[in-house]
Write a protein that holds these residues in place. Structure first.
Motif, short mmCIF file in Angstrom:
data_model
loop_
_atom_site.label_atom_id
_atom_site.label_comp_id
_atom_site.label_asym_id
_atom_site.label_seq_id
_atom_site.Cartn_x
_atom_site.Cartn_y
_atom_site.Cartn_z
N VAL A 1 1.31 -1.53 -0.07
CA VAL A 1 0.08 -0.40 0.31
C VAL A 1 0.96 1.26 -0.12
O VAL A 1 0.38 2.15 -0.66
N VAL A 2 2.25 1.37 0.92
CA VAL A 2 2.76 2.22 0.93
C VAL A 2 3.60 2.50 -0.53
O VAL A 2 3.88 3.86 -1.08
N LYS A 3 3.62 1.92 -1.04
CA LYS A 3 3.83 1.71 -2.84
C LYS A 3 3.46 2.10 -3.13
O LYS A 3 4.21 2.89 -4.53
N ILE A 4 2.18 2.14 -3.22
CA ILE A 4 1.02 2.44 -3.90
C ILE A 4 0.52 3.97 -4.46
O ILE A 4 0.76 4.42 -4.76
N GLU A 5 0.78 4.46 -2.68
CA GLU A 5 0.05 5.55 -2.59
C GLU A 5 1.38 6.59 -2.56
O GLU A 5 1.14 7.88 -3.20
N PHE A 6 1.97 6.04 -1.98
CA PHE A 6 4.09 6.84 -2.80
C PHE A 6 4.00 7.18 -3.90
O PHE A 6 4.62 8.26 -5.18
N ALA A 7 3.61 6.30 -5.22
CA ALA A 7 3.48 6.29 -6.57
C ALA A 7 2.63 7.27 -7.32
O ALA A 7 2.92 7.75 -7.90
N LYS A 8 1.27 7.31 -6.47
CA LYS A 8 0.04 8.38 -7.12
C LYS A 8 0.64 9.60 -6.98
O LYS A 8 0.39 10.94 -8.19
N PRO A 9 1.09 10.38 -6.52
CA PRO A 9 1.50 11.68 -6.44
C PRO A 9 2.92 11.44 -7.15
O PRO A 9 3.09 13.31 -7.93
N VAL A 10 3.65 11.47 -7.69
CA VAL A 10 4.63 11.32 -8.42
C VAL A 10 4.32 10.78 -9.97
O VAL A 10 4.53 12.01 -10.83
N ILE A 11 3.13 10.53 -10.52
CA ILE A 11 2.66 10.27 -11.48
C ILE A 11 1.91 11.47 -11.42
O ILE A 11 2.00 12.16 -12.67
N GLN A 12 1.16 12.37 -10.82
CA GLN A 12 0.42 14.01 -11.08
C GLN A 12 1.89 14.05 -10.91
O GLN A 12 0.96 15.87 -12.19
N ARG A 13 2.39 14.64 -10.34
CA ARG A 13 4.01 15.61 -10.71
C ARG A 13 4.08 15.28 -12.12
O ARG A 13 4.02 16.35 -12.45
N ALA A 14 4.83 14.26 -12.42
CA ALA A 14 4.96 14.08 -14.40
C ALA A 14 4.30 14.54 -14.93
O ALA A 14 4.25 14.97 -15.85
N ALA A 15 2.30 14.27 -14.83
CA ALA A 15 1.59 14.99 -15.53
C ALA A 15 1.36 16.07 -15.49
O ALA A 15 1.49 16.75 -16.84
N VAL A 16 1.52 17.19 -14.62
CA VAL A 16 1.71 18.93 -14.58
C VAL A 16 2.83 18.91 -15.08
O VAL A 16 2.78 19.83 -16.10
N ALA A 17 4.03 18.86 -14.68
CA ALA A 17 5.52 18.85 -15.19
C ALA A 17 5.70 18.66 -17.69
O ALA A 17 5.47 19.33 -18.25
N LEU A 18 4.70 17.25 -17.42
CA LEU A 18 5.00 16.72 -18.98
C LEU A 18 3.37 18.23 -20.01
O LEU A 18 3.69 18.96 -20.90
N ALA A 19 2.77 18.30 -19.09
CA ALA A 19 1.27 19.35 -19.93
C ALA A 19 1.81 20.30 -20.00
O ALA A 19 1.49 21.75 -20.60
N GLU A 20 2.94 21.34 -18.84
CA GLU A 20 3.41 22.64 -19.24
C GLU A 20 4.86 22.69 -20.09
O GLU A 20 5.12 23.52 -19.57
N GLY A 21 5.25 21.47 -20.60
CA GLY A 21 6.15 21.37 -21.17
C GLY A 21 7.52 21.33 -20.72
O GLY A 21 8.81 22.28 -21.40
N SER A 22 7.72 21.41 -18.93
CA SER A 22 9.31 22.14 -18.38
C SER A 22 10.19 20.41 -18.82
O SER A 22 9.96 20.06 -19.94
N ALA A 23 11.40 21.70 -19.15
CA ALA A 23 12.59 20.58 -19.61
C ALA A 23 13.07 19.45 -18.51
O ALA A 23 13.26 18.66 -18.95
N SER A 24 11.97 19.76 -17.27
CA SER A 24 12.49 18.41 -16.25
C SER A 24 11.61 17.14 -17.00
O SER A 24 11.62 16.11 -16.06
N ALA A 25 10.36 17.28 -17.62
CA ALA A 25 9.42 16.78 -18.08
C ALA A 25 9.74 14.52 -18.28
O ALA A 25 9.29 13.86 -17.56
N PRO A 26 10.69 14.45 -18.79
CA PRO A 26 11.14 13.78 -19.07
C PRO A 26 11.75 12.72 -18.06
O PRO A 26 10.96 11.74 -17.71
N VAL A 27 12.11 13.30 -17.05
CA VAL A 27 12.50 12.68 -15.62
C VAL A 27 11.71 12.58 -14.79
O VAL A 27 11.33 11.29 -14.10
#
Length: 337
Positions: free
Chosen positions: A234-260
């Motif tokens: 459960v800890v691994k699942i819950e910790f993955a969720k905000p990481v995914i959301q962060r990546a979504a926002v970075a990719l949508a904004e075209g951030s240079a760090s989005a790929p990582v």
């Protein structure tokens, strides 16, 4: 960054979950597994009537005009329900890329109406999912993303997941609509979101089994060993969720760090899904290996998606290159950059 889910997002996600729970139960997965095509026109039409193919398509083309953050929430629900139709590839990956490219209004309208399906072809994958039923294909040549029409003929391959239809890549010329990296990052992000949904589904199945299966006169869920394994997953699942959301926002904004950030999301989701797979099979015991238990549908999806759009080694190498190469500074001064 505020990761609070808005009321509208919660309502949308719950609506999709309720719909898929009603129409995409394990009984349907078994029926699809027993069919020749592994697909159902009725299921696809139901998804269309829900408006799901048009989630990220502008309203002018008949879509809902939602964001990439909304997309990862819905992708998780597709994983939770074990959806086999190529909705994620067409609606959550191809559609936003085509909308960003411009000049594809007619195709976007066809996607929103359920009349067009787009297969995704990239060198990182030795196969193409659902190429056989696609009307169009996005492929990569010399780092450029190309869009071409497709007649549907393709050589089919076997998959560890029987509900995934994989095909040999084809040579497809077409119109330039973006970059190869854009396709990889979007598809890897959506795969990561689906993995979290798959893990959530396995968690629910394992927890329910632990409540109902008795040993030594009490439910096995009361044993500390079982509790600790489930809690770790459960800890691994819950910790993955905000990481995914962060990546979504970075990719949508075209951030240079989005790929990582996308690679971090794929790694976190893969680890969570694998941990949950192992825990679920341990919780079920020998029963978990049998076809009679529904768990195997989600386990096989987790295995398949873990290797899709870059496996663990691929994304770990991207993170290593960014951190060790200095492209992604680390340390207290950069934590909230």
């Amino acid at each position: 960054m505020d990761f609070t889910i808005t009321e509208d997002q919660a309502t949308l996600t719950q609506g999709v979950r309720d719909y898929l729970t009603g129409v995409h139960a394990p009984e349907l997965l078994r029926a699809l597994d027993a069919s020749d095509s592994r697909r159902s026109a009725d299921v696809w039409q139901g998804l269309v009537q829900m408006g799901l193919p048009g989630l990220l398509i502008p309203e002018a083309q008949g879509g809902l005009g939602l964001s990439l953050l909304d997309a990862v929430l819905i992708a998780a629900e597709l994983g939770r329900a074990g959806v086999a139709e190529p909705l994620a590839e067409t609606a959550l990956v191809a559609a936003p890329l085509l909308a960003k490219a411009g000049g594809q209004e007619a195709l976007l309208a066809a996607i929103a109406g359920g009349d067009a399906k787009v297969a995704l072809q990239h060198p990182v994958n030795p196969w193409v999912a659902d190429l056989g039923g696609a009307s169009h294909v996005l492929s990569v040549r010399d780092g450029t993303l190309l869009l071409a029409g497709h007649g549907g003929d393709a050589e089919q391959l076997d998959s560890v997941d029987p509900l995934r239809r994989l095909y040999v890549p084809i040579e497809a010329a077409g119109t330039a609509v973006g970059s190869a990296d854009a396709l990889l990052d979007h598809a890897a992000l959506i795969a990561a979101a689906q993995l979290v949904g798959v893990a959530d589904a396995m968690l629910g199945q394992a927890t329910e089994y632990a409540k109902n299966r008795s040993q030594f006169g009490q439910p096995i869920g009361s044993f500390q060993a079982v509790k600790h394994h489930l809690a770790t997953a459960v800890v691994k699942i819950e910790f993955a969720k905000p990481v995914i959301q962060r990546a979504a926002v970075a990719l949508a904004e075209g951030s240079a760090s989005a790929p990582v950030h996308v690679s971090h999301a794929k790694l976190a989701a893969t680890d969570a899904a694998w941990a949950m797979s192992e825990t679920a099979i341990q919780t079920h015991g020998a029963m978990g290996y049998t076809y009679e238990v529904d768990l195997h549908f989600w386990m096989k999806r987790a295995w398949a998606l873990s290797g899709a759009w870059g496996d663990r080694a691929f994304h770990l190498a991207r993170i290593d290159a960014a951190v060790l190469g200095g492209a992604l500074p680390i340390g207290p001064g950069h934590s909230f950059a």
